[in-house]
Design a protein around this motif. Structure first.
Motif, mmCIF file in Angstrom:
data_model
loop_
_atom_site.group_PDB
_atom_site.id
_atom_site.type_symbol
_atom_site.label_atom_id
_atom_site.label_comp_id
_atom_site.label_asym_id
_atom_site.label_seq_id
_atom_site.Cartn_x
_atom_site.Cartn_y
_atom_site.Cartn_z
ATOM 1 N N ALA A 81 0.839 -1.202 0.000
ATOM 2 C CA ALA A 81 0.000 0.000 0.000
ATOM 3 C C ALA A 81 0.878 1.257 0.000
ATOM 4 O O ALA A 81 0.605 2.205 -0.736
ATOM 5 C CB ALA A 81 -0.933 0.001 1.210
ATOM 6 N N ALA A 82 1.937 1.254 0.796
ATOM 7 C CA ALA A 82 2.834 2.412 0.841
ATOM 8 C C ALA A 82 3.520 2.618 -0.510
ATOM 9 O O ALA A 82 3.654 3.756 -0.982
ATOM 10 C CB ALA A 82 3.871 2.222 1.942
ATOM 11 N N GLU A 83 3.949 1.533 -1.140
ATOM 12 C CA GLU A 83 4.606 1.650 -2.447
ATOM 13 C C GLU A 83 3.637 2.175 -3.503
ATOM 14 O O GLU A 83 4.008 2.989 -4.345
ATOM 15 C CB GLU A 83 5.164 0.296 -2.871
ATOM 16 N N ARG A 84 2.390 1.714 -3.472
ATOM 17 C CA ARG A 84 1.394 2.219 -4.433
ATOM 18 C C ARG A 84 1.145 3.702 -4.226
ATOM 19 O O ARG A 84 1.073 4.474 -5.189
ATOM 20 C CB ARG A 84 0.082 1.437 -4.295
ATOM 21 N N LYS A 85 1.047 4.135 -2.975
ATOM 22 C CA LYS A 85 0.833 5.557 -2.690
ATOM 23 C C LYS A 85 2.003 6.386 -3.205
ATOM 24 O O LYS A 85 1.811 7.472 -3.758
ATOM 25 C CB LYS A 85 0.642 5.775 -1.187
ATOM 26 N N GLU A 86 3.211 5.886 -3.011
ATOM 27 C CA GLU A 86 4.392 6.615 -3.473
ATOM 28 C C GLU A 86 4.412 6.712 -4.997
ATOM 29 O O GLU A 86 4.749 7.743 -5.558
ATOM 30 C CB GLU A 86 5.668 5.946 -2.958
ATOM 31 N N VAL A 88 1.806 6.781 -6.961
ATOM 32 C CA VAL A 88 0.776 7.756 -7.334
ATOM 33 C C VAL A 88 1.285 9.169 -7.094
ATOM 34 O O VAL A 88 1.102 10.056 -7.937
ATOM 35 C CB VAL A 88 -0.529 7.491 -6.549
ATOM 36 N N ARG A 89 1.943 9.378 -5.944
ATOM 37 C CA ARG A 89 2.490 10.720 -5.661
ATOM 38 C C ARG A 89 3.518 11.130 -6.724
ATOM 39 O O ARG A 89 3.534 12.266 -7.189
ATOM 40 C CB ARG A 89 3.142 10.737 -4.282
#
Length: 99
Positions: A81-86, A88-89
């Motif tokens: 989840a953290a990698e996906r958010k990064e 997207v950012r």
């Protein structure tokens, strides 16, 4: 994966509500309701004696997972989840207007 985690949590913490389990897993309580429901076939049915099975119910429950395996699954979920958010950012930053 999520289903097995929900079942394992319910196994280890039988007093935990489905809402609490859902909050920990990041899903809706109805999802946990479905995940923790038994998948056994109904025991009583109007069966034709010619094609009636030997047993009326067959268990179809997921096998519980061990503590280390559950920990790995949770870690993968959190880091994923953290990698996906990064990603997207980074995408938004690279496609921002005026920059």
């Amino acid at each position: 994966m999520r289903e097995r985690l929900a079942m394992r949590i319910k196994e280890l913490q039988p007093k935990a509500s489905n809402r609490q389990v859902a909050k920990v897993l990041g899903v809706g309580s109805r999802t946990v309701d479905r995940d923790t429901a038994s998948n056994d076939a109904p025991a009583e049915r109007n069966l034709n004696p010619i094609n009636a099975p030997q047993t009326a119910a067959a268990p179809n429950d997921a096998k519980p997972i061990s503590g280390p395996a559950a920990a790995r699954l949770i870690e993968r979920r959190e880091t994923g989840a953290a990698e996906r958010k990064e990603r997207v950012r980074a995408f938004i930053a690279s496609h921002a207007c005026g920059g």
